[in-house]
Design a protein around this motif. Structure first.
Motif, PDB file in Angstrom:
ATOM      1  N   HIS A 129       8.030  -5.730  31.598  1.00 35.82           N
ATOM      2  CA  HIS A 129       7.517  -5.509  32.950  1.00 35.82           C
ATOM      3  C   HIS A 129       8.324  -4.392  33.576  1.00 35.82           C
ATOM      4  N   GLU A 130       7.690  -3.228  33.725  1.00 31.01           N
ATOM      5  CA  GLU A 130       8.352  -2.036  34.246  1.00 31.01           C
ATOM      6  C   GLU A 130       9.633  -1.769  33.454  1.00 31.01           C
ATOM      7  N   ASP A 131      10.814  -1.821  34.095  1.00 32.65           N
ATOM      8  CA  ASP A 131      12.061  -1.501  33.397  1.00 32.65           C
ATOM      9  C   ASP A 131      12.741  -2.722  32.787  1.00 32.65           C
ATOM     10  N   VAL A 132      12.103  -3.892  32.914  1.00 25.96           N
ATOM     11  CA  VAL A 132      12.679  -5.125  32.391  1.00 25.96           C
ATOM     12  C   VAL A 132      12.040  -5.461  31.049  1.00 25.96           C
ATOM     13  N   ARG A 133      12.873  -5.732  30.064  1.00 22.73           N
ATOM     14  CA  ARG A 133      12.401  -6.165  28.749  1.00 22.73           C
ATOM     15  C   ARG A 133      13.077  -7.485  28.408  1.00 22.73           C
TER      16      ARG A 133
END
Length: 217
Positions: A129-133
């Motif tokens: 999710h966006e910059d979160v993995r």
């Protein structure tokens, strides 16, 4: 993620509960078929580990009763029986996967994670999710490529929300899926953990939908 373990062998149940807990699952345990039926019909689980050779009610009958009541959580069947006809019977009764004894706990964990991913519509073990993995296999999260230290419960909450990106998840639903029955539940704990996740991953990572719950994406 919350798992129901249905196993009457005390030592095997202890070992599995320990291993699943270390892998990040919240685990409830039933030692007989009748208890399993009741829990499966009254509680919510992300997946079930079900032994077939149970006292009071056979595992296949447990499974048939769940499916008759439209309880559609993924079920991994464990059994010492190795006849192909019994494997077929289990799958025809509504099992999603099958593992014969003896087995390694790591394989049970891997199969459960795969079942949960497929149930949520995610083929990949990496949720983004966006910059979160989030690597649900390794239990590791990164923000802009940098590791983020999350507790086991923070990982459960983040994993559950990221598996359901774009969907509003209520506090009650989160409580049901990240806590086992014997865990201490307090009314504000979800808010506290979501607040911690926002501090670590950014305030916009998890949105609050007022009066309804939380949403990622």
């Amino acid at each position: 993620m919350r798992i129901l373990l249905v196993e009457d062998d005390e030592e095997l149940a202890r070992r599995l509960k320990l291993g699943l807990g270390e892998a990040g699952f919240a685990v409830d345990h039933a030692a007989d078929g009748e208890t399993a039926v009741e829990l499966g019909e009254t509680q919510v689980f992300d997946a079930v580990v079900l032994d077939l050779g149970l006292p009071r009610l056979p595992g296949l009958e447990v499974l048939r009763r769940w499916r008759a009541k439209r309880r559609n959580m993924p079920v991994l069947v464990l059994t010492a029986r190795d006849a192909w006809t019994e494997r077929v019977d289990g799958l025809n009764a509504g099992a999603d996967d099958y593992l014969g004894k003896p087995f390694q706990t790591a394989e049970v964990v891997a199969r459960l994670r795969a079942l949960v991913r497929r149930s949520a519509g995610d083929a990949s073990p990496i949720l983004v999710h966006e910059d979160v993995r989030l690597d649900v296999t390794g239990g590791a999260a990164t923000l802009e490529g940098r590791p983020v230290d999350l507790t086991a419960r923070e990982l459960r909450i983040l994993g559950y929300l990221m598996h359901r990106q774009g969907r509003i998840v209520s506090q009650a639903e989160l409580m049901d899926h990240v806590y086992a029955l014997d865990d201490i539940r307090e009314s504000n704990t979800i808010e506290v953990y979501v607040g911690r996740l926002r501090k670590k991953l950014g305030k916009d990572c998890i949105r609050t939908i007022r009066g309804l719950g939380y949403r990622v994406g």
